[in-house]
Motif scaffolding. Structure first.
Motif, PDB file in Angstrom:
ATOM      1  N   ASP A 163       0.814  -1.215   0.000  1.00 14.68           N
ATOM      2  CA  ASP A 163       0.000   0.000   0.000  1.00 14.68           C
ATOM      3  C   ASP A 163       0.854   1.274   0.000  1.00 14.68           C
ATOM      4  OD1 ASP A 163      -2.918   0.745   0.150  1.00 14.68           O
ATOM      5  OD2 ASP A 163      -2.177   1.923   1.836  1.00 14.68           O
ATOM      6  N   ASP A 164       1.910   1.296   0.795  1.00 14.00           N
ATOM      7  CA  ASP A 164       2.741   2.493   0.899  1.00 14.00           C
ATOM      8  C   ASP A 164       3.521   2.787  -0.383  1.00 14.00           C
ATOM      9  OD1 ASP A 164       1.899   2.966   3.475  1.00 14.00           O
ATOM     10  OD2 ASP A 164       3.599   1.945   4.406  1.00 14.00           O
ATOM     11  N   GLU A 165       3.567   1.819  -1.288  1.00 14.87           N
ATOM     12  CA  GLU A 165       4.264   2.029  -2.557  1.00 14.87           C
ATOM     13  C   GLU A 165       3.360   2.653  -3.619  1.00 14.87           C
ATOM     14  OE1 GLU A 165       6.408  -1.543  -3.770  1.00 14.87           O
ATOM     15  OE2 GLU A 165       6.337  -2.241  -1.687  1.00 14.87           O
ATOM     16  N   LEU A 166       2.081   2.784  -3.306  1.00  9.78           N
ATOM     17  CA  LEU A 166       1.137   3.395  -4.234  1.00  9.78           C
ATOM     18  C   LEU A 166       1.206   4.915  -4.145  1.00  9.78           C
ATOM     19  CD1 LEU A 166      -2.018   1.223  -3.463  1.00  9.78           C
ATOM     20  CD2 LEU A 166      -0.614   1.085  -5.532  1.00  9.78           C
ATOM     21  N   PRO A 167       0.799   5.623  -5.200  1.00  8.22           N
ATOM     22  CA  PRO A 167       0.583   7.064  -5.067  1.00  8.22           C
ATOM     23  C   PRO A 167      -0.406   7.328  -3.934  1.00  8.22           C
ATOM     24  CG  PRO A 167       0.481   6.405  -7.370  1.00  8.22           C
ATOM     25  CD  PRO A 167       0.533   5.137  -6.569  1.00  8.22           C
ATOM     26  N   GLU A 168      -0.215   8.409  -3.226  1.00  9.64           N
ATOM     27  CA  GLU A 168      -0.980   8.643  -1.993  1.00  9.64           C
ATOM     28  C   GLU A 168      -2.482   8.590  -2.221  1.00  9.64           C
ATOM     29  OE1 GLU A 168      -1.238  11.858   1.705  1.00  9.64           O
ATOM     30  OE2 GLU A 168       0.193  12.146   0.067  1.00  9.64           O
ATOM     31  N   ARG A 228     -11.595  12.015  -6.834  1.00  4.96           N
ATOM     32  CA  ARG A 228     -11.153  11.625  -8.164  1.00  4.96           C
ATOM     33  C   ARG A 228      -9.637  11.467  -8.128  1.00  4.96           C
ATOM     34  NH1 ARG A 228     -15.197  11.979 -11.799  1.00  4.96           N
ATOM     35  NH2 ARG A 228     -16.952  13.337 -11.308  1.00  4.96           N
ATOM     36  N   ALA A 229      -9.157  10.287  -8.406  1.00  6.11           N
ATOM     37  CA  ALA A 229      -7.737  10.011  -8.328  1.00  6.11           C
ATOM     38  C   ALA A 229      -6.984  10.708  -9.460  1.00  6.11           C
ATOM     39  CB  ALA A 229      -7.496   8.506  -8.401  1.00  6.11           C
ATOM     40  N   GLN A 230      -5.663  10.783  -9.315  1.00 13.16           N
ATOM     41  CA  GLN A 230      -4.826  11.383 -10.344  1.00 13.16           C
ATOM     42  C   GLN A 230      -4.966  10.620 -11.652  1.00 13.16           C
ATOM     43  OE1 GLN A 230      -0.440  10.293 -10.117  1.00 13.16           O
ATOM     44  NE2 GLN A 230      -1.093   9.883  -8.002  1.00 13.16           N
ATOM     45  N   PRO A 231      -4.648  11.244 -12.775  1.00  9.35           N
ATOM     46  CA  PRO A 231      -4.784  10.577 -14.080  1.00  9.35           C
ATOM     47  C   PRO A 231      -3.940   9.312 -14.171  1.00  9.35           C
ATOM     48  CG  PRO A 231      -4.493  12.942 -14.357  1.00  9.35           C
ATOM     49  CD  PRO A 231      -4.245  12.653 -12.910  1.00  9.35           C
ATOM     50  N   LEU A 232      -4.385   8.406 -15.002  1.00  6.23           N
ATOM     51  CA  LEU A 232      -3.719   7.122 -15.175  1.00  6.23           C
ATOM     52  C   LEU A 232      -2.237   7.280 -15.518  1.00  6.23           C
ATOM     53  CD1 LEU A 232      -3.512   4.039 -15.719  1.00  6.23           C
ATOM     54  CD2 LEU A 232      -4.427   4.505 -18.009  1.00  6.23           C
ATOM     55  N   GLU A 233      -1.933   8.126 -16.470  1.00  5.86           N
ATOM     56  CA  GLU A 233      -0.558   8.192 -16.969  1.00  5.86           C
ATOM     57  C   GLU A 233       0.427   8.617 -15.892  1.00  5.86           C
ATOM     58  OE1 GLU A 233       0.263   6.836 -19.742  1.00  5.86           O
ATOM     59  OE2 GLU A 233      -1.858   6.452 -20.131  1.00  5.86           O
ATOM     60  N   SER A 234       0.006   9.481 -14.978  1.00  4.51           N
ATOM     61  CA  SER A 234       0.926   9.891 -13.917  1.00  4.51           C
ATOM     62  C   SER A 234       1.086   8.817 -12.853  1.00  4.51           C
ATOM     63  CB  SER A 234       0.450  11.201 -13.280  1.00  4.51           C
ATOM     64  OG  SER A 234      -0.798  11.020 -12.628  1.00  4.51           O
ATOM     65  N   ALA A 235       0.073   7.962 -12.679  1.00  4.66           N
ATOM     66  CA  ALA A 235       0.129   6.906 -11.667  1.00  4.66           C
ATOM     67  C   ALA A 235       0.759   5.627 -12.196  1.00  4.66           C
ATOM     68  CB  ALA A 235      -1.283   6.602 -11.158  1.00  4.66           C
ATOM     69  N   PRO A 237       3.623   4.541 -13.702  1.00  6.65           N
ATOM     70  CA  PRO A 237       4.946   4.025 -13.331  1.00  6.65           C
ATOM     71  C   PRO A 237       4.970   3.374 -11.951  1.00  6.65           C
ATOM     72  CG  PRO A 237       5.163   6.172 -14.368  1.00  6.65           C
ATOM     73  CD  PRO A 237       3.702   5.951 -14.143  1.00  6.65           C
ATOM     74  N   ALA A 238       4.309   3.994 -10.968  1.00 10.81           N
ATOM     75  CA  ALA A 238       4.275   3.418  -9.621  1.00 10.81           C
ATOM     76  C   ALA A 238       3.494   2.112  -9.601  1.00 10.81           C
ATOM     77  CB  ALA A 238       3.664   4.417  -8.641  1.00 10.81           C
ATOM     78  N   LEU A 239       2.403   2.036 -10.346  1.00  7.68           N
ATOM     79  CA  LEU A 239       1.599   0.821 -10.379  1.00  7.68           C
ATOM     80  C   LEU A 239       2.345  -0.312 -11.078  1.00  7.68           C
ATOM     81  CD1 LEU A 239      -1.929   2.277 -11.213  1.00  7.68           C
ATOM     82  CD2 LEU A 239      -0.971   1.725  -8.983  1.00  7.68           C
ATOM     83  N   GLU A 240       3.055   0.008 -12.135  1.00  3.23           N
ATOM     84  CA  GLU A 240       3.849  -1.019 -12.817  1.00  3.23           C
ATOM     85  C   GLU A 240       4.957  -1.544 -11.907  1.00  3.23           C
ATOM     86  OE1 GLU A 240       4.970   1.107 -16.324  1.00  3.23           O
ATOM     87  OE2 GLU A 240       3.288   0.279 -17.507  1.00  3.23           O
ATOM     88  N   ALA A 241       5.520  -0.654 -11.093  1.00  3.07           N
ATOM     89  CA  ALA A 241       6.549  -1.086 -10.144  1.00  3.07           C
ATOM     90  C   ALA A 241       5.967  -2.007  -9.081  1.00  3.07           C
ATOM     91  CB  ALA A 241       7.193   0.133  -9.497  1.00  3.07           C
ATOM     92  N   VAL A 242       4.771  -1.691  -8.597  1.00  5.97           N
ATOM     93  CA  VAL A 242       4.090  -2.560  -7.620  1.00  5.97           C
ATOM     94  C   VAL A 242       3.829  -3.923  -8.231  1.00  5.97           C
ATOM     95  CG1 VAL A 242       1.900  -2.926  -6.411  1.00  5.97           C
ATOM     96  CG2 VAL A 242       3.070  -0.720  -6.222  1.00  5.97           C
ATOM     97  N   MET A 243       3.353  -3.950  -9.466  1.00  2.00           N
ATOM     98  CA  MET A 243       3.089  -5.225 -10.141  1.00  2.00           C
ATOM     99  C   MET A 243       4.372  -6.039 -10.275  1.00  2.00           C
ATOM    100  SD  MET A 243      -0.236  -5.339 -11.093  1.00  2.00           S
ATOM    101  CE  MET A 243      -0.255  -6.447 -12.488  1.00  2.00           C
ATOM    102  N   GLU A 244       5.442  -5.389 -10.646  1.00  2.00           N
ATOM    103  CA  GLU A 244       6.707  -6.099 -10.856  1.00  2.00           C
ATOM    104  C   GLU A 244       7.238  -6.691  -9.551  1.00  2.00           C
ATOM    105  OE1 GLU A 244      11.211  -5.281 -12.625  1.00  2.00           O
ATOM    106  OE2 GLU A 244       9.636  -3.755 -12.830  1.00  2.00           O
TER     107      GLU A 244
END
Length: 266
Positions: A163-168, A228-235, A237-244
């Protein structure tokens, strides 16, 4: 920029933006997540002579599913947009035994005490798939003796290890430790009712695509907190890192948890 919306505004926005209450992402869900069990339990109690009320009917999927099996089917929801969609779907299906209204059964909307928008002793059963729980306190007034309450409730998943690795603004919403079973039993006790049966479901929900994970996290924030969360494109990189870092062979597991219960009016 985040935009705060109240509960009714959130549901009306979903009605307008999605055309109903459903999950706008693709994932792989484990078997026996509680939804089919709820449907089967309700249908075991239905018969052609019954009058049934649905608390929180949403855009009407269960109206179409259950109404053909009973004499009279009523439903209410606090979202005018959902009720409008549900009514149109029922009419298109040729259902003539359905009555749907826009109503809020919460204490805040009814002078401090929950109130179901139905007369005394007017229905044989109240059903609710992921709807409000406040109706429980007024159910003994509305449901005839021998009638049933059946509901499926979502339960929060444990806080993610990542969770802490996600955008706030995509991190877990509050109340992750909320005790749904205790909440339901407490409301039943206040209403002078007893739990008849209950089942807890906790199954994996796997994501293999960071974009679909974004849809899941952003929708939960919008629905749960009105943000409303931040746009997909800005989030992304962090989500791809969590997946990896954290996804297993089947994907990233976020869990799907449900609580199914029934009670009888004596």
């Amino acid at each position: 920029m985040s935009v705060a919306l109240n509960a009714v505004e959130r549901m009306d926005a979903l009605a307008e933006g999605q055309g109903g209450f459903f999950y706008p992402w693709t994932s792989t869900l484990g078997a026996d997540d509680g939804e089919d069990a709820y449907t089967a339990l309700v249908e075991r109690h239905l018969s052609p002579d019954l009058s049934v009320l649905e608390a929180g009917c949403g855009h009407g999927p269960d109206v179409l599913r259950f109404a053909p099996q009973v004499a009279r089917y009523g439903g209410y929801d606090f979202s005018e947009g959902f009720v409008r969609i549900a009514g149109a779907r029922a009419a298109a299906a040729g259902l003539t035994n359905v009555e749907l209204i826009c109503s809020n059964s919460s204490a805040g909307a009814n002078d401090g005490r929950p109130r179901i928008p139905m007369p005394d002793a007017s229905v044989d059963m109240i059903v609710s798939r992921r709807g409000p729980t406040n109706f429980i306190l007024d159910a003994p007034r509305v449901v005839r003796p021998g009638g049933w309450l059946i509901q499926l409730n979502p339960m929060p998943s444990p806080r993610y290890a990542w969770d802490d690795e996600l955008p706030e603004d995509l991190r877990s919403e509050p109340a992750r430790d909320f005790d749904m079973a205790g909440h339901i039993c407490g409301l039943l006790a206040q209403a002078g009712l007893a739990l008849h049966s209950s089942w807890a479901f906790d199954v994996p929900e796997y994501f293999t695509d960071a974009r679909q994970l974004y849809a899941y996290l952003a929708w939960n924030q919008f629905h749960g907190l009105g943000l409303r969360a931040q746009p997909l494109e800005s989030a992304l990189p962090a989500l791809e890192a969590v997946m990896e870092r954290h996804a297993g062979p089947e994907g990233l597991d976020v869990r799907r948890r449900r609580y199914l219960w029934s009670s009888r009016i004596l």
